[in-house]
Design a protein around this motif. Structure first.
Motif, PDB file in Angstrom:
ATOM      1  N   VAL A 139      -8.019  39.384  19.838  1.00  0.00           N
ATOM      2  CA  VAL A 139      -6.937  38.914  18.974  1.00  0.00           C
ATOM      3  C   VAL A 139      -6.911  37.388  18.933  1.00  0.00           C
ATOM      4  O   VAL A 139      -6.672  36.777  17.891  1.00  0.00           O
ATOM      5  CB  VAL A 139      -5.583  39.483  19.451  1.00  0.00           C
ATOM      6  N   ARG A 180       1.225  33.677  20.863  1.00  0.00           N
ATOM      7  CA  ARG A 180       0.909  34.298  19.574  1.00  0.00           C
ATOM      8  C   ARG A 180       0.246  35.677  19.774  1.00  0.00           C
ATOM      9  O   ARG A 180       0.548  36.639  19.068  1.00  0.00           O
ATOM     10  CB  ARG A 180      -0.023  33.354  18.800  1.00  0.00           C
ATOM     11  N   GLU A 194       2.829  38.117  20.716  1.00  0.00           N
ATOM     12  CA  GLU A 194       3.628  38.449  19.546  1.00  0.00           C
ATOM     13  C   GLU A 194       2.900  39.471  18.661  1.00  0.00           C
ATOM     14  O   GLU A 194       3.477  40.471  18.221  1.00  0.00           O
ATOM     15  CB  GLU A 194       3.880  37.148  18.773  1.00  0.00           C
ATOM     16  N   LEU A 195       1.593  39.206  18.448  1.00  0.00           N
ATOM     17  CA  LEU A 195       0.811  40.097  17.580  1.00  0.00           C
ATOM     18  C   LEU A 195       0.658  41.480  18.188  1.00  0.00           C
ATOM     19  O   LEU A 195       0.777  42.494  17.499  1.00  0.00           O
ATOM     20  CB  LEU A 195      -0.574  39.484  17.329  1.00  0.00           C
ATOM     21  N   ALA A 226      -4.324  43.340  14.241  1.00  0.00           N
ATOM     22  CA  ALA A 226      -3.716  42.176  14.887  1.00  0.00           C
ATOM     23  C   ALA A 226      -4.654  40.978  14.822  1.00  0.00           C
ATOM     24  O   ALA A 226      -4.234  39.839  14.577  1.00  0.00           O
ATOM     25  CB  ALA A 226      -3.379  42.504  16.350  1.00  0.00           C
ATOM     26  N   MET A 245      -4.618  39.435  11.434  1.00  0.00           N
ATOM     27  CA  MET A 245      -3.370  38.743  11.085  1.00  0.00           C
ATOM     28  C   MET A 245      -3.143  37.511  11.941  1.00  0.00           C
ATOM     29  O   MET A 245      -2.216  36.740  11.670  1.00  0.00           O
ATOM     30  CB  MET A 245      -2.190  39.691  11.282  1.00  0.00           C
ATOM     31  N   ALA A 246      -3.950  37.334  12.980  1.00  0.00           N
ATOM     32  CA  ALA A 246      -3.670  36.295  13.973  1.00  0.00           C
ATOM     33  C   ALA A 246      -3.553  34.920  13.353  1.00  0.00           C
ATOM     34  O   ALA A 246      -2.687  34.132  13.707  1.00  0.00           O
ATOM     35  CB  ALA A 246      -4.750  36.306  15.053  1.00  0.00           C
ATOM     36  N   SER A 270      -2.601  34.138  10.507  1.00  0.00           N
ATOM     37  CA  SER A 270      -1.652  34.178   9.388  1.00  0.00           C
ATOM     38  C   SER A 270      -2.321  33.928   8.041  1.00  0.00           C
ATOM     39  O   SER A 270      -1.968  32.982   7.329  1.00  0.00           O
ATOM     40  CB  SER A 270      -0.538  33.140   9.577  1.00  0.00           C
TER      41      SER A 270
END
Lengths: 362, 568
Positions: A103, A120, A123-124, A152, A155-156, A158
């Protein structure tokens, strides 16, 4: 939801053509994807949906045509200069790295402070429901968990665009249904514009804001799941999504079509009388209950075959009315029981005009 | 053209922008391609043009070839080479097939031991089998009478020696071919009530047909181009490989050496081409859903297999055993006292302990440098983005060395690098040129090993890391290399073993400062110091065995520490 077209266009695809030698994998494809919406590319294998996705990602750049993302022309850019996260059917998780390392892989390259990266990642992993799995290796996880890690990781950083290439195809049916809801939910919460490629119509119908149905390198229809299902624009779409009866017929007058010895009233959409058409209607739209005498489109038929499908029966209807063709109709268990239907029973059914669709034949 | 094609032709074509990563990858691949061009293509070209020149360097067309084919003594060698290659190939192919069949399709005991013994010839230079044959069947050999008056020096010796050292190479290919057969075919044959022999001829043989053909070509090429065995045991029986050596080292006739090289090169290239075509067909036979075959015990067959393997294994052990014995006795056949005196190489002519140390250094350099170049090159070719023509071209160049016999490569190096006008002339006579020649010589097999390992990795790793804006070299070092460690170790092992045992390429390009152990074996044997030669050959064997054991330990250790993520 931006599906109605009033949102901002985030991805503008124009006249995309992709040639592999003399074979056109994509033919002149144009499409707008709106900010924050979830779009599914749906079609049989070889229809060009994955080619289109890979062109958007820059993994296999189109032969001609342009792609604009957020107002920026990215047509010729390599993947590393585009802004997207991607999840593959194979997950493509790095096997020698833990879930956490996978991730954080894209984050480490950005020279962020270490505790920020750690926060982060945490969070992910919480976002995909794997907060306690960070130290495991991908091989120690189930398929569904691996797919969540891949999500994840994508999306890490963003990204502005999330691309999903058949993300659920390698999973068991149960897990697939479960993850379907989860991915959709996640996408809604994060609000990232998402494109998913799938050959599974159920997946597309349940997840997408809009569906792009493709066949042989071209777009057949773009619309909401309800539009695609209820008003398939071509016989290909009608056939590919759900089940559909197709019977050859002919338009004999405005709002009138004839199949075999039966005339039916239905919208003819400007098809001139004398034109050969394919008449289409879904089995569940054929009505056998509450038939009033004065309503039109009534046909007397005979049950040729009755198949028990659990929550309903599928009846194969025949008789002189359809000119030798058979038509499937779905009857509720209740109806079959009440009317004591069986093979050989005669039954009058109604073809509701609003559910009959005509496709010109040539 | 289709309508879409017309449209695409009309619309402006998108020219993909080449990223910084792509540029770096292509540049690196270009450098490695350049290495191959300098190390293989240019020397070969120089040799080809030399074969068309006279002693003074004037172009004389095919005159040298005309002379070659009109000189019966020279032409006869070509016939001899073909003859012994075909005979030895048939022998080794049949033996290897039966041996492989016993290993894969029966339930005989001690399979692991038979596998181990079959690999022994890989550890030694091909010369060793010649030396061993001299002690068994030579003029004073212990079993000379078994030849019924025939001499071992000549075709008989070459055939036996060649079959011995080529055996493991062929065996590996046949085992692979027999292992990929689908068990479901046998179940089907059983259900259709086909008998054992019918099943064998209709299922087993067709299933490994391509593997056998491929193994046949590999055996033929190895034997046809081998120099070590005929040099030691050939006597007055000339073959092409020894002719090159005689023309160049003996008569200093470089032009004729070049001509013989070309004559040697042509069948090798042909065999190579056919083999590639055949192998491509074999891939199609593999299906992902194939079920591995599990042999069922059957006493008569299992014990017959066991007996056969015992005989073959005994031959191998007798060969290496005799070489070891020869290395340990004082003076054959008169004084059979055991001694370590033959290991005092500094007392012998033809290369002292220095050559052994040089060999170790050369092999280590080859293993390290070669593995880095070959694996990285294969990675760039396999995982690069776009630039298809360049990547296909690279693959073609990387395949070429397999078709070039070591003798030919070595001779080409003389022509190319010994030319004072060549900017690479400074390499001549150095350790570096030996390493370059060896890496180039054994490039292809290592390249294919690397490509196979890389193909097994998820094709999307590179896509994912590009989407995460990660430079390719980071993913290469952090993912590709760790995942491919077993293959990387295999490649370095392969290069090390071959560098230790090779004679053919390096025999032309070593200098007095860079003598090698394998060449020392050759020279000692040449000068009649056969015990020293045997001892040196055994030193090579010990070293290679040690390296293999180390390799096994390393591989097992790495597999254990990375087990957590490798299980899948």
């Amino acid at each position: 939801m931006a599906a109605d077209g009033d949102g901002k266009v985030y991805l503008r695809i124009r006249n995309l053509t992709k040639m592999f030698g003399d074979f056109a994998a994509l033919r002149d494809v144009s499409l707008d994807v709106y900010d924050g919406e979830f779009v599914c590319f749906l079609g049989p294998s070889g229809c060009g949906k994955t080619t289109l996705l890979r062109a958007i990602a820059g993994l296999d750049i189109q032969t001609s045509g342009t792609v604009e993302q957020d107002g920026r022309d990215i047509s010729a850019l390599p993947p590393s200069e585009r802004d997207f996260g991607i999840v593959f059917q194979s997950y493509a998780l790095f096997p020698n790295m833990t879930v956490g390392k996978n991730v954080s892989y894209g984050l480490e390259n950005r020279k962020l402070p270490r505790d920020q990266i750690r926060a982060r990642v945490k969070e992910l992993l919480e976002l995909v429901g794997l907060h306690d799995q960070g130290d495991k290796y991908p091989a120690q996880l189930s398929g569904g968990q691996q797919q969540r890690v891949a999500l994840a990781r994508a999306m890490a950083t963003s990204p502005g665009l999330l691309l999903l290439d058949e993300p659920l195809s390698a999973l068991d049916a149960k897990v697939r249904v479960h993850l379907r809801g989860e991915i959709k939910d996640l996408q809604r919460r994060v609000g990232v514009t998402t494109i998913m490629v799938t050959h599974d119509q159920e997946e597309a119908l349940t997840m997408a804001d809009r569906i792009v149905v493709m066949d042989q390198g071209s777009i057949e229809q773009v619309g909401t799941p309800q539009e695609i299902y209820g008003e398939p624009r071509t016989s290909f779409v009608a056939d590919f999504i759900g089940t559909m009866n197709f019977v050859p017929g002919e338009v004999i007058a405005d709002h009138t079509v004839q199949i075999g010895g039966t005339t039916l009233t239905c919208p003819t959409d400007g098809i001139t009388p004398g034109h050969a058409v394919t008449v289409a209607i879904r089995p569940e739209d054929i009505n056998a209950q509450d038939i009033d005498g004065d309503d039109g489109n009534l046909v007397e038929t005979e049950i040729r075959h009755l198949e028990f499908l659990g929550s309903f029966y599928r009846a194969e209807l025949g008789g002189p009315a359809f000119g030798g063709h058979d038509i499937n109709a779905d009857f509720s268990i209740n109806l079959v029981r009440r009317k004591n239907l069986d093979v050989g029973s005669a039954i009058t059914v109604r073809f509701p005009a609003e559910f009959i669709r005509l496709y010109p034949r040539d | 053209m289709t309508q879409a094609a017309v449209q695409a032709a009309a619309a402006p074509r998108i020219k993909p922008k080449v990223s910084r990563d792509d540029w770096i990858m292509r540049a690196c691949m270009g450098v490695i391609a350049l290495f191959l061009v300098v190390a293989v293509l240019l020397p070969l070209y120089t040799m080809l043009s030399k074969s068309l020149e006279n002693r003074h360097g004037d172009f004389i067309g095919l005159t040298n070839y005309a002379e070659y084919f009109s000189t019966p003594a020279l032409f006869l060698s070509a016939v001899n080479s073909l003859q012994i290659s075909v005979i030895a190939t048939v022998i080794v192919l049949v033996t290897a097939f039966l041996y492989a069949y016993a290993l894969t399709r029966t339930c005989m005991p001690l399979k692991w031991l038979f596998k181990l013994i079959a690999a022994i010839p890989l550890l030694t230079p091909s010369l060793l089998s010649g030396i061993s044959l001299v002690y068994w069947f030579g003029n004073q050999g212990v079993a000379k009478h078994l030849l019924l008056g025939e001499s071992i020096y000549g075709p008989i010796g070459i055939v036996i020696g060649s079959a011995y050292w080529v055996f493991p190479h062929v065996l590996m290919i046949v085992i692979t071919a027999l292992s990929i057969t689908d068990a479901r075919l046998y179940e089907a044959a059983l259900a259709l009530r086909a008998g054992r022999w019918r099943t064998f001829f209709t299922v087993t043989l067709p299933g490994c047909k391509y593997g056998l053909i491929s193994a046949g070509f590999v055996a033929f090429t190895l034997i046809f181009t081998d120099f070590g065995v005929p040099k030691v045991i050939g006597g007055n029986y000339n073959v092409l490989a020894t002719d090159i050596y005689k023309q160049v080292i003996g008569q200093q006739n470089f032009q004729m050496g070049a001509v013989v090289s070309v004559v040697l090169l042509i069948p090798a290239v042909l065999a190579f081409a056919v083999d590639r075509i055949v192998q491509r067909k074999q891939v199609a036979l593999l299906s992902a859903r194939a079920v591995p075959y599990q042999p069922q015990p059957r006493t008569s067959r299992d014990w017959a297999a066991f007996a056969f393997c015992t005989v073959v294994a005994a031959v191998i052990l007798l060969m290496i055993g005799m070489a070891q014995y020869a290395a340990l006795i004082k003076f054959w056949p008169y004084n059979l006292t055991l001694t370590l005196g033959n290991y005092e190489f500094d007392l012998a002519n033809g290369g002292g302990w220095d050559s052994y140390h040089n060999s170790i250094r050369m092999s280590l350099y080859t293993a390290v440098v070669g593995t880095v170049i070959i694996f990285f090159g294969a990675y760039l070719m396999e995982k690069g983005r776009g630039f298809r023509a360049g990547r296909n071209g690279f693959h073609a160049i990387a395949m070429l060395p397999l078709a070039v016999p070591g003798m030919v490569l070595g001779l080409s190096y003389i022509f190319f690098f010994n030319n004072p006008a060549n900017p690479f002339n400074f390499l001549y006579g150095t350790m570096a040129i030996l390493v370059i020649a060896t890496v180039a010589h054994f490039y292809t097999v290592s390249h294919l090993t690397a490509v196979t390992a890389l193909k097994q990795m998820d094709a999307e790793f590179e896509s994912v890391s590009a989407s995460l804006n990660t430079p390719f070299y980071r993913t290469f070092l952090r993912v590709t290399v760790p995942v491919c460690v077993p293959a990387i170790l295999d490649i370095s092992m392969y290069l090390f073993l071959n560098a230790m045992t090779t004679v053919s390429a390096v025999v032309f390009i070593y200098s007095t400062d860079t003598t090698l152990a394998s060449v020392a074996v050759l020279n000692m044997d040449d000068q009649g110091e056969i015990p020293f030669a045997a001892a040196m050959a055994m030193m090579i064997a010990y070293t290679c065995a040690g390296a293999r054991i180390l390799h096994a330990i390393l591989t097992r250790g790495i597999m254990r520490t990375t087990q957590a993520w490798r299980t899948r």
